[in-house]
Every structure is written in C-alpha cells, then in structure tokens.
Design a protein around this motif. Structure first.
Motif, PDB file in Angstrom:
ATOM      1  N   ILE A 196       0.754  -1.264  -0.041  1.00 13.90           N
ATOM      2  CA  ILE A 196       0.100   0.180   0.217  1.00 13.90           C
ATOM      3  C   ILE A 196       0.945   1.041   0.097  1.00 13.90           C
ATOM      4  CG2 ILE A 196      -1.916   1.145   1.245  1.00 13.90           C
ATOM      5  CD1 ILE A 196      -2.860  -1.038   2.377  1.00 13.90           C
ATOM      6  N   ILE A 197       0.610   2.044  -1.187  1.00 18.28           N
ATOM      7  CA  ILE A 197       1.392   3.304  -1.187  1.00 18.28           C
ATOM      8  C   ILE A 197       0.750   4.404  -1.232  1.00 18.28           C
ATOM      9  CG2 ILE A 197       3.267   4.334  -2.481  1.00 18.28           C
ATOM     10  CD1 ILE A 197       3.494   1.850  -3.944  1.00 18.28           C
ATOM     11  N   ASP A 198       0.964   5.318  -0.060  1.00 22.12           N
ATOM     12  CA  ASP A 198       0.076   6.604   0.095  1.00 22.12           C
ATOM     13  C   ASP A 198       1.056   7.767  -1.026  1.00 22.12           C
ATOM     14  OD1 ASP A 198      -1.911   5.842   1.364  1.00 22.12           O
ATOM     15  OD2 ASP A 198      -0.814   5.658   3.018  1.00 22.12           O
ATOM     16  N   VAL A 199       0.736   8.175  -2.202  1.00 23.90           N
ATOM     17  CA  VAL A 199       1.379   9.148  -2.957  1.00 23.90           C
ATOM     18  C   VAL A 199       0.744  10.573  -2.969  1.00 23.90           C
ATOM     19  CG1 VAL A 199       2.305   7.195  -4.370  1.00 23.90           C
ATOM     20  CG2 VAL A 199       0.404   8.471  -5.004  1.00 23.90           C
ATOM     21  N   SER A 200       1.674  11.349  -3.175  1.00 24.28           N
ATOM     22  CA  SER A 200       1.121  12.737  -3.448  1.00 24.28           C
ATOM     23  C   SER A 200       1.298  12.955  -5.028  1.00 24.28           C
ATOM     24  CB  SER A 200       2.006  13.904  -2.785  1.00 24.28           C
ATOM     25  OG  SER A 200       3.310  13.708  -3.086  1.00 24.28           O
ATOM     26  N   ASP A 201       2.325  12.477  -5.314  1.00 20.78           N
ATOM     27  CA  ASP A 201       2.394  12.557  -7.170  1.00 20.78           C
ATOM     28  C   ASP A 201       3.159  11.204  -7.581  1.00 20.78           C
ATOM     29  OD1 ASP A 201       1.721  15.753  -7.750  1.00 20.78           O
ATOM     30  OD2 ASP A 201       3.254  15.818  -6.023  1.00 20.78           O
ATOM     31  N   LEU A 202       2.617  11.135  -8.810  1.00 21.40           N
ATOM     32  CA  LEU A 202       3.290   9.768  -9.496  1.00 21.40           C
ATOM     33  C   LEU A 202       3.028   9.723 -10.724  1.00 21.40           C
ATOM     34  CD1 LEU A 202       4.623   6.784  -8.667  1.00 21.40           C
ATOM     35  CD2 LEU A 202       2.475   5.866  -8.867  1.00 21.40           C
ATOM     36  N   ARG A 203       4.217   9.552 -11.403  1.00 21.06           N
ATOM     37  CA  ARG A 203       4.236   9.672 -12.968  1.00 21.06           C
ATOM     38  C   ARG A 203       4.970   8.479 -13.593  1.00 21.06           C
ATOM     39  NH1 ARG A 203       5.298  13.955 -10.287  1.00 21.06           N
ATOM     40  NH2 ARG A 203       7.444  13.531  -9.945  1.00 21.06           N
ATOM     41  N   ALA A 204       4.363   7.974 -14.730  1.00 25.56           N
ATOM     42  CA  ALA A 204       5.031   6.825 -15.658  1.00 25.56           C
ATOM     43  C   ALA A 204       4.900   7.330 -17.092  1.00 25.56           C
ATOM     44  CB  ALA A 204       4.129   5.582 -15.305  1.00 25.56           C
ATOM     45  N   GLU A 205       6.088   6.635 -17.773  1.00 27.89           N
ATOM     46  CA  GLU A 205       6.143   6.790 -19.042  1.00 27.89           C
ATOM     47  C   GLU A 205       4.919   6.163 -19.931  1.00 27.89           C
ATOM     48  OE1 GLU A 205       9.268   5.224 -21.972  1.00 27.89           O
ATOM     49  OE2 GLU A 205      10.136   7.100 -21.084  1.00 27.89           O
ATOM     50  N   SER A 206       4.756   4.714 -19.236  1.00 24.24           N
ATOM     51  CA  SER A 206       3.637   4.057 -19.962  1.00 24.24           C
ATOM     52  C   SER A 206       2.971   3.295 -18.830  1.00 24.24           C
ATOM     53  CB  SER A 206       4.312   3.226 -21.194  1.00 24.24           C
ATOM     54  OG  SER A 206       5.013   2.083 -20.410  1.00 24.24           O
ATOM     55  N   LEU A 207       1.673   2.983 -19.172  1.00 27.03           N
ATOM     56  CA  LEU A 207       0.840   2.160 -18.007  1.00 27.03           C
ATOM     57  C   LEU A 207       0.053   1.229 -19.045  1.00 27.03           C
ATOM     58  CD1 LEU A 207      -0.215   1.712 -15.125  1.00 27.03           C
ATOM     59  CD2 LEU A 207      -1.914   3.705 -15.894  1.00 27.03           C
ATOM     60  N   THR A 208      -0.137   0.065 -18.612  1.00 27.12           N
ATOM     61  CA  THR A 208      -1.195  -0.814 -19.218  1.00 27.12           C
ATOM     62  C   THR A 208      -1.754  -1.325 -18.010  1.00 27.12           C
ATOM     63  OG1 THR A 208       0.416  -1.385 -21.072  1.00 27.12           O
ATOM     64  CG2 THR A 208      -1.715  -2.925 -20.327  1.00 27.12           C
ATOM     65  N   LEU A 209      -3.275  -1.445 -18.315  1.00 30.47           N
ATOM     66  CA  LEU A 209      -4.258  -1.993 -17.072  1.00 30.47           C
ATOM     67  C   LEU A 209      -4.832  -3.121 -17.533  1.00 30.47           C
ATOM     68  CD1 LEU A 209      -5.668   1.426 -15.529  1.00 30.47           C
ATOM     69  CD2 LEU A 209      -3.884  -0.245 -14.536  1.00 30.47           C
ATOM     70  N   ASN A 210      -5.278  -4.070 -16.611  1.00 31.45           N
ATOM     71  CA  ASN A 210      -5.832  -5.276 -17.122  1.00 31.45           C
ATOM     72  C   ASN A 210      -7.326  -5.461 -16.384  1.00 31.45           C
ATOM     73  OD1 ASN A 210      -3.916  -6.231 -18.549  1.00 31.45           O
ATOM     74  ND2 ASN A 210      -2.801  -7.207 -16.826  1.00 31.45           N
ATOM     75  N   ASP A 211      -8.261  -5.633 -16.939  1.00 30.57           N
ATOM     76  CA  ASP A 211      -9.816  -5.853 -16.425  1.00 30.57           C
ATOM     77  C   ASP A 211      -9.959  -4.588 -15.654  1.00 30.57           C
ATOM     78  OD1 ASP A 211     -10.081  -8.399 -17.568  1.00 30.57           O
ATOM     79  OD2 ASP A 211      -8.915  -9.182 -16.051  1.00 30.57           O
ATOM     80  N   ALA A 212      -9.810  -3.151 -16.104  1.00 33.54           N
ATOM     81  CA  ALA A 212      -9.857  -2.232 -15.538  1.00 33.54           C
ATOM     82  C   ALA A 212     -11.313  -1.489 -15.226  1.00 33.54           C
ATOM     83  CB  ALA A 212      -9.116  -0.955 -16.079  1.00 33.54           C
ATOM     84  N   HIS A 213     -11.636  -1.034 -14.059  1.00 32.04           N
ATOM     85  CA  HIS A 213     -12.975  -0.710 -13.783  1.00 32.04           C
ATOM     86  C   HIS A 213     -12.680   0.728 -13.025  1.00 32.04           C
ATOM     87  CE1 HIS A 213     -14.846  -4.407 -14.859  1.00 32.04           C
ATOM     88  NE2 HIS A 213     -13.627  -4.901 -14.283  1.00 32.04           N
TER      89      HIS A 213
END
Length: 224
Positions: free
Chosen positions: A143-160
């Motif tokens: 479990i990560i509590d973030v204030s900011d998070l960035r990614a160059e690419s993102l793939t989600l599976n079975d996303a809702h």
C-alpha cells in the motif's frame, strides 16, 4: 528414662512433621508460581505469534503519523497483480495531507530507488539519504500513499474506473476507500519509468535484491 526417651522421640517426630510441612508448602508454592508463569507466557506468546503472523500476511495495517515531508520513489518498471487506487488522507506531524492510495496484492519493481532529506540539523543543516535497490523489490499486500506519481507508459488489465471505493476487491483486503467515492479497480498493471513523491509505503512482505544506503550532506543525494 522411659519418659525421657518418649519425650525425645516426640521432639524428633514434631521436627520431622514441621520439616515435611515446610517442604510441602515450598513445593506447592513453586508449582503455583511455575503454572502461573507458564500460563502468562503461553497467552502472551500466542497473542504475539498471531500478531506477527497477521502483520506478515498484511491483515494488520500499521497506524502512525507520517512525516511532514514526502520522500522520492523511482523505478524502471513495475508489474503488479490486484490493483486499487482511490483518494485518501494521511495524518502528518504537521497536519492532514491529501493522498492517492494505491494498493497491490503482489508486485515486482525493477531498479527501485527511494530517498529523503532531513532538514534543520544542528551542524550539517541538511542530510540527504538514498536507498538504491538495483536488483529490484518483490512485495505483497503493498500500500503506497502518494502525493504525485508519473509513468512513461501504463497498461491495465480488467480495469474498472468509477467503482465505489468501499467496494473494491482486487487489492489488499484492508485497501478500501471512503464509501460513495470513486476508485480504480484492476486485476493487474504494468508501468515503466516511474517517479514520484510518497507519504508512506506499507507492505505485508518486501524482499530487496541488493541494497545500497548512502547519506550525504546537503540535498543533492537523490534518485534519478
């Protein structure tokens, strides 16, 4: 002569009786104390064992005030199973902070780095601490509590997206949000070149493959 003999035997008999009684009292007291000690130790040991097991399985969430400043997180790649993401708040030493809470049932993070700065020290003023884990990190119930998070690419599976935050099921059991608020729920994700700022990281288990810790005066000892 006879009376003296009988009197002496009586004294010896009474002395033996008193000695026997003393031994019985000591033995009884010793058994009582030992049984009490075993009972207390047994209850405490079982409770401690259950607590350690629960924490290792991610069933007990840590409750603490986070620092008043965030720390950096950086990774080349993150692969995870069982993702939830929702808005949250964390208690800080200088007030309540806004956070996005991300929960993952299991994850593999490649080339992970995290660092933070300690300010207002009496002599050096500022010290920056960095933890490099070039071999990556494996974790569960993360479990990560973030204030900011960035990614160059993102793939989600079975996303809702838009599911009620209190009804999410894919992430760790304790990772649920405020009823009536929106959340993201997905069976898995893959992200590359991540960097951001976090308030806190909690996990059932974290395994680091190689670790380097460095502390330097000033604020320049950072990730990336």
């Amino acid at each position: 002569m006879s009376n003296g003999k009988h009197g002496s035997e009586g004294l010896i008999s009474r002395a033996r009786t008193r000695l026997h009684d003393r031994r019985e009292r000591r033995r009884s007291t010793g058994h009582t104390r030992w049984r009490r000690f075993v009972a207390v130790l047994g209850v405490g040991g079982v409770a401690a064992g259950l607590l350690v097991t629960a924490m290792a399985q991610g069933a007990v969430a840590a409750s603490f005030a986070v620092a008043g400043t965030t720390f950096k997180i950086d990774a080349d790649r993150l692969e995870g199973n069982g993702l939830v993401l929702y808005g949250n708040e964390v208690n800080s030493s200088d007030g309540t902070k806004a956070a996005a809470t991300m929960g993952l049932r299991s994850t593999q993070i490649d080339n992970f780095c995290t660092g933070f700065v300690v300010n207002n020290l009496p002599v050096l003023d500022a010290v920056s601490v960095k933890l490099d884990i070039p071999g990556g990190v494996d974790g569960d119930n993360l479990i990560i509590d973030v204030s900011d998070l960035r990614a160059e690419s993102l793939t989600l599976n079975d996303a809702h997206l838009g599911i009620d935050a209190s009804q999410v099921e894919s992430g760790p059991g304790e990772a649920t949000g405020q009823p009536g608020s929106a959340a993201l729920d997905a069976s898995g994700l893959s992200a590359t070149n991540l960097d951001g700022d976090s308030w806190a990281i909690n996990a059932g288990t974290l395994t680091a493959h190689g670790l380097s810790v460095s502390a330097r005066q000033g604020t320049g000892n950072t990730c990336g």
